[in-house]
Write a protein that holds these residues in place. Sequence first.
Motif, PDB file in Angstrom:
ATOM      1  N   ARG A   1      42.859  37.810  46.484  1.00  0.00           N
ATOM      2  CA  ARG A   1      43.362  37.976  47.857  1.00  0.00           C
ATOM      3  C   ARG A   1      42.229  38.060  48.856  1.00  0.00           C
ATOM      4  N   GLU A   2      41.193  38.792  48.510  1.00  0.00           N
ATOM      5  CA  GLU A   2      40.080  38.998  49.426  1.00  0.00           C
ATOM      6  C   GLU A   2      38.771  38.728  48.705  1.00  0.00           C
ATOM      7  N   PRO A   3      38.449  37.481  48.485  1.00  0.00           N
ATOM      8  CA  PRO A   3      37.218  37.179  47.754  1.00  0.00           C
ATOM      9  C   PRO A   3      35.977  37.605  48.528  1.00  0.00           C
ATOM     10  N   ASN A   4      35.037  38.164  47.790  1.00  0.00           N
ATOM     11  CA  ASN A   4      33.754  38.574  48.343  1.00  0.00           C
ATOM     12  C   ASN A   4      32.756  37.463  48.014  1.00  0.00           C
ATOM     13  N   PRO A   5      32.151  36.843  49.013  1.00  0.00           N
ATOM     14  CA  PRO A   5      31.252  35.717  48.728  1.00  0.00           C
ATOM     15  C   PRO A   5      30.035  36.093  47.891  1.00  0.00           C
ATOM     16  N   ARG A   6      29.705  37.391  47.806  1.00  0.00           N
ATOM     17  CA  ARG A   6      28.546  37.812  47.018  1.00  0.00           C
ATOM     18  C   ARG A   6      28.881  37.946  45.539  1.00  0.00           C
ATOM     19  N   LEU A   7      30.182  38.060  45.204  1.00  0.00           N
ATOM     20  CA  LEU A   7      30.588  38.238  43.829  1.00  0.00           C
ATOM     21  C   LEU A   7      31.282  36.985  43.299  1.00  0.00           C
ATOM     22  N   PRO A   8      30.980  36.566  42.079  1.00  0.00           N
ATOM     23  CA  PRO A   8      31.682  35.398  41.534  1.00  0.00           C
ATOM     24  C   PRO A   8      33.143  35.746  41.219  1.00  0.00           C
TER      25      PRO A   8
END
Length: 64
Positions: free
Chosen positions: A54-61
């Motif tokens: 739902r809320e992807p974090n660009p720093r985490l794969p």
Amino acid sequence: MADVVDHAQRLAEAHLARSLAAARVPVVAGVPGICGDCGEDSARLVDGLCAPCREPNPRLPRRF
């Protein structure tokens, strides 16, 4: 005549009112199941998606 302290007090009161209103937003109830995007089992799905999808974090794969 209003001085700087009066303006600061009004600003702080307005900020507090906005913060309290934002904190009262209801949280969507989730259901357990399989994520429709990544296919992982999750304890809480909202609209069929787990939290990372739902809320992807660009720093985490993303999980696949």
